[in-house]
Scaffold this motif. Structure first.
Motif, short mmCIF file in Angstrom:
data_model
loop_
_atom_site.label_atom_id
_atom_site.label_comp_id
_atom_site.label_asym_id
_atom_site.label_seq_id
_atom_site.Cartn_x
_atom_site.Cartn_y
_atom_site.Cartn_z
N GLY A 112 0.87 -1.20 -0.05
CA GLY A 112 0.12 -0.01 0.08
C GLY A 112 0.78 1.18 -0.02
O GLY A 112 1.88 1.26 0.78
N THR A 116 -5.65 -0.65 0.34
CA THR A 116 -4.87 0.08 1.40
C THR A 116 -5.33 1.40 1.48
O THR A 116 -4.46 2.22 2.28
N MET A 154 3.01 -1.31 3.82
CA MET A 154 2.71 -0.23 3.38
C MET A 154 4.19 0.57 3.12
O MET A 154 5.10 0.08 3.35
N ALA A 202 -8.03 -7.66 1.60
CA ALA A 202 -7.11 -7.67 2.48
C ALA A 202 -6.58 -8.66 3.24
O ALA A 202 -5.48 -9.39 3.42
#
Length: 325
Positions: A173, A186, A214, A278
């Motif tokens: 993300g 995300t 991330m 997710a």
């Protein structure tokens, strides 16, 4: 890279990469393209910009030849949650556009570099969830993930069969203050900063305890540039390298924000579609191959990213005449 054509240049990655490469290479050496041409947009107004539908092969090839590019960075694609709403179109755009880009690179001949990003969405629920390795089983359960796995294989094919210098990364993300979210699973990790400053609260569509990798956008842009400038002989995993900077759950990013905005509150309104996506992705991935083969080194962790996002968004709100509550 000396002369670069970027598709999907108005997207989250494209707008920031275009700005970076214009600084590095010069305004006239970066040809930004997208299917639309909005007014009052810095990507459009601050350098070379052309409208291009990546599904139009002839126009794609003509533009690459006309500008004599040596690098194609292909970012045009439909993202994860949006792709689930329109799976047939997602396949048509993501795969048809990629095939056209690779064919253009092949037609241009030796010395052309080609980059198209993959994603952690390429993994599925069968992959090891923690420290997911570079090379493992990939059985995605989303159309976006399916196109990313197919894209990796297609890019490898064009490298092995035709000698196209293809390179790619599996992005986690991506978090940025410059361009608002565009349909990714995300994206809560971007939304949350906007809402924290505007309303001091946020409803997360991702459930508590859901970990995803991330990366702050500056690190993502550096990764593209570093990989494209890397020595080709060092690259064993061309398509595509695992990269990541941090892994956190919604409550952890909420806690980081609350340390800086004490009145901030997090609530949950879980979206079953995005939550399901997710849960099919890794909790964390192993990126040692990127470190070993082209010295990948992210600079931002959760704390530094939180400081940067809040500071940058406050300034953005002031510039746009918005007032945080």
């Amino acid at each position: 890279m000396k002369r670069v054509l970027i598709t999907g240049a108005l997207g989250q990655i494209g707008s920031e990469l275009t700005e970076r490469l214009r600084r590095d290479l010069g305004v006239d050496s970066v040809i930004a393209t997208d299917i639309r041409k909005p007014d009052n947009n810095p990507t459009v107004e601050n350098g070379q910009f052309e409208t291009l539908d990546v599904q139009d092969y002839d126009s794609f090839l003509d533009m690459a030849k006309r500008y004599e590019v040596d690098t194609i960075i292909h970012l045009a694609a439909l993202l994860s949650a949006t792709a689930e709403q329109r799976p047939a179109f997602a396949w048509q755009l993501n795969m048809g556009g990629l095939m056209n880009g690779l064919e253009v690179a092949r037609e241009l001949g030796e010395g052309i570099k080609f980059f198209a990003p993959s994603s952690i969405a390429a993994y599925g629920p069968d992959a090891e969830p923690d420290s997911t390795p570079q090379d493992t089983v990939m059985h995605p359960t989303t159309m976006y993930g399916v196109t990313k796995v197919a894209g990796e294989l297609l890019e490898n094919y064009y490298h092995d069969k035709y000698g196209v210098d293809t390179r790619s990364v599996r992005f986690p993300g991506l978090i940025s203050y410059k361009v608002e979210p565009g349909g990714g699973t995300t994206d809560y990790a971007v939304d949350i900063f906007y809402e924290a400053l505007k309303n001091k609260s946020y409803k997360s569509f991702i459930a508590e305890g859901t970990y995803m990798d991330m990366m702050y956008m500056d690190d993502a842009i550096d990764a593209i540039v570093d990989l494209m400038n890397a020595d080709s002989d060092r690259l064993d995993h061309r398509n595509a390298f695992n990269i990541t900077a941090m892994s956190f759950a919604p409550e952890e990013i909420a806690a980081a924000i609350k340390k800086r905005i004490p009145e901030f509150e997090m609530h949950y309104e879980v979206d079953p579609v995005r939550q399901g996506i997710a849960e099919s992705w890794p909790n964390s991935i192993d990126c040692h191959c990127a470190v070993d083969e082209w010295n990948f080194t992210p600079s931002y962790d959760l704390e530094r990213m939180t400081d940067e996002m809040l500071m940058r968004l406050e300034k953005k709100f002031e510039t746009e005449g918005m007032v945080a509550k």
